[in-house]
Structure formats: structure tokens, C-alpha cells
Scaffold this active site. Structure first.
Site, PDB file in Angstrom:
ATOM      1  N   GLY A   1       0.801  -1.218   0.000  1.00 41.85           N
ATOM      2  CA  GLY A   1       0.000   0.000   0.000  1.00 41.85           C
ATOM      3  C   GLY A   1       0.833   1.268   0.000  1.00 41.85           C
TER       4      GLY A   1
ATOM      5  N   CYS B   1       1.665   2.288   3.527  1.00 43.46           N
ATOM      6  CA  CYS B   1       2.082   1.170   4.378  1.00 43.46           C
ATOM      7  C   CYS B   1       3.604   1.094   4.413  1.00 43.46           C
ATOM      8  CB  CYS B   1       1.518  -0.142   3.840  1.00 43.46           C
ATOM      9  SG  CYS B   1       1.974  -1.589   4.823  1.00 43.46           S
TER      10      CYS B   1
END
Length: 347
Positions: free
Chosen positions: A183, A186
Site C-alpha cells: 500500500g 504502508c
């Protein structure tokens, strides 16, 4: 210790090879998929893109907006039962059938999920979401939720390998969420050194899931419409998007003004921002595994989702797939060392 020598690929490592097509126009491409799910027996028809269950993406407003496009939203788990009751009161089945109820795996989460699902029969999706889907606790929790909700569609994750996909499906999951670390906000791969390139994860996990009659969601790693198409081409049944749908008026993020311009805060759900907001800060025994960014305010999500779906339709015309479900059969990926010409910058 062992080392696997086989190269694993991300979206940036490949392009579609174009193929002869009889399609005259993108308008001829059908993006709607029809699924019957393994354990619940439920049927669902729609465009298999899902807004991520992040509190700056997966809002009630996002669910209402995307349902107009037949697209799903995994509504984040931080709404209260009372919030859900109000949302259900204001929306009909056409919206609710495209809303996933997200949950963690605590006893409080289980009770809250029961309370929400009891509000209406129109909610059919439950999304069980933890960062590390390799926990035996998740398998046990999936079994528990399946026993409680035999006729609901259960998604569980996140994992990146076929063995765990199979275990979750056998435990009662209809859909397994695939992705660790890809992500845009992330930082798990940086903080832990753990992860798996997303395209290879999708290809391998789709093979495992489909062999058992299950489905997968490719969760994370998409930065453009072409990546969404690559996820579908690799075998994903659904593709979940976070950053690509963040920064819109429906996203639920915090709007901030700087120098006369509007921005929206977007952060990972394991970031310090998220833990400060929902958990009273980062626990002493753990590290934050997400970042916080400011995105230029992008207005309504309708234009963005139309652009994404238009890109997927265009992919289908280039490879001769008249329907989205044909895309993986028509896909040949070529390995590349370049994606685009950036002489005038990125789009």
C-alpha cells in the site's frame, strides 16, 4: 534459513502484450461480474472494485457514491452501531449490498459485528481484517464467524501465499484478501522486512483459491488504472484501492488548508496517526507501520472511479476481452524495465 530463487514480480515489472481484438469500442466491454460464493451460497453482481477499509477512504459517503457505479466499499470498522443504524435508515438495498462490514478479531469486535448485522438483512458482506493473516487466531475467528453467519459472505486476510489462502477458505472464508506491504501509506516492508511483490502474490493466491472454489481480493499496490487491470489480469476476482480513492470529498479524511490550498490527510491504519486517533497512541511493544501524507483535495470521487473503470475497459479492448471475466484468460504479461516516458513528468 532458506532462500527461494524464483523471481517475484510487482505491477511495475510487467506490461500487457496486446492481442488481436474484434472489439470496436471500449463501450462494448462488460465490467460487471456475477459471483456465487462458496460457503454462503450468496450471489452478487457488480463491478469488482472495492474501496479500502481505511477511515480516510472507506466511509459511508464513499459507499453511497461508489454504489452508483456498482462498486463496493469495505466500510472501516470505527463507525459505531448507532452510526450504522443511521446509515441503514438512509439507504436502500442497492447501497447496502455493496457495503462490507469490517471487523477485527476481538470479542468486542465479534459482538459489534453481530449487532450491526442484526440491523438489516441487506448487509451480506463481512470483512475480517488483521495485518498478519498468518495468525492461527485468524483461522479460529473465521470459523467462529462462519458458524454465527452461515449465509453471509466472509472475506478474511491479509495473506500472500497459497497455503494460507487454502487454510482460510477451508475455515469458512468465501474471499481471501491478498497483500502485505504494497500500500501507498504502508511501511510494513520497511519496518519488518516482510512482504511479497503484489502481482506474484495475486497470481499464486488466485490459483490456490480458485482450486477450492474461493475468491481473492488483490489489496494494495495499485497506483494507476493500468495496475488495477494487471491485478485482474493476474487472476484477482476483486481489487481493493486505498490511495487511488483517497483525497476526495467522500473519503472521510480531514481537510486541511495551507497557503490557500485544500489538502486531505491520508494515513495507513497502522500509522501513528491512526493509533493516536483510535488506540490512544502507539503501544510500547510495537512500532508504527504506516505513514501520514497530505493529498491535494480532489473533489468528487465520481470522476476518479469513472477514469479507473475506463482504463480497465481500454485494457480489455487491447487484449480482446469482451468481458472482465475473460481478461485473465486473454492476459500475457511481458517483463519490462520501463513503464512510461517521464520526460514531462508523471501524469
Amino acid at each position: 534459513m532458506r532462500i527461494e530463487q524464483e523471481l517475484k514480480l510487482g505491477f511495475k515489472d510487467v506490461l500487457f502484450r496486446p492481442k488481436r481484438s474484434t472489439l470496436k469500442s471500449r463501450s462494448q466491454v462488460e465490467l460487471t461480474r456475477n459471483f456465487t460464493f462458496k460457503h454462503s451460497g450468496r450471489q452478487w453482481s457488480g463491478t469488482p472494485v472495492i474501496a479500502a477499509n481505511m477511515d480516510s477512504v472507506g466511509s459511508f459517503a464513499m459507499a453511497k457514491a461508489l454504489s452508483e457505479h456498482g462498486v463496493m466499499t469495505a466500510v472501516h470498522k470505527h463507525y459505531t452501531v448507532a452510526d450504522w443504524a443511521e446509515f441503514i435508515k438512509e439507504n436502500d438495498a442497492s447501497v447496502l449490498k455493496n457495503a462490507m462490514v469490517s471487523t477485527g478479531t476481538s470479542e468486542a469486535d465479534f459482538q459489534k459485528t453481530k449487532d450491526i448485522m442484526a440491523l438489516t438483512d441487506d448487509l451480506i458482506f463481512i470483512c475480517i481484517d488483521i495485518a498478519n493473516g498468518y495468525s492461527e487466531h485468524l483461522v479460529q475467528y473465521v470459523e467462529k464467524v462462519r458458524a454465527e453467519f452461515p449465509d453471509k459472505v466472509i472475506s478474511a486476510g491479509n495473506v500472500v501465499t497459497g497455503d494460507m489462502v487454502e487454510e482460510l477458505i477451508l475455515a469458512g472464508a468465501d474471499i481471501v484478501k491478498v497483500g502485505i506491504g504494497p500500500g501507498s501509506v504502508c511501511t510494513t516492508r520497511v519496518k519488518t522486512g516482510v512482504g511479497y511483490p503484489q502481482l506474484s502474490a495475486i497470481i499464486e493466491c488466485a490459483d490456490a483459491a480458485h482450486g477450492l472454489g474461493g475468491r481473492i481480493i488483490g489489496d494494495g499496490g495499485c497506483s494507476c488504472a493500468g495496475d488495477v487491470s494487471k491485478a485482474f489480469g493476474g487472476g484477482a476476482d476483486f481489487v481493493m484501492l486505498g490511495g487511488m480513492l483517497a483525497g476526495h470529498e467522500e473519503s472521510g479524511g480531514e481537510v486541511i488548508e495551507q497557503d490557500g490550498k485544500q489538502f486531505m490527510k491520508f494515513y495507513g491504519m497502522s500509522s501513528q496517526s491512526a493509533m493516536d486517533k483510535h488506540s490512544g497512541g502507539v503501544a510500547k511493544y510495537r512500532a508504527a507501520e504506516g505513514k501520514t501524507v497530505l493529498l491535494p483535495f480532489r473533489g468528487s470521487v465520481h470522476n476518479t472511479i469513472s477514469d479507473i473503470l475506463g482504463g480497465v475497459r481500454s485494457t480489455c479492448t487491447y487484449v480482446g476481452a469482451a468481458q472482465l471475466k475473460e481478461l485473465t484468460k486473454r492476459t500475457t504479461f511481458i517483463r519490462v524495465q520501463e513503464q512510461e516516458n517521464n520526460v514531462f513528468g508523471k501524469e
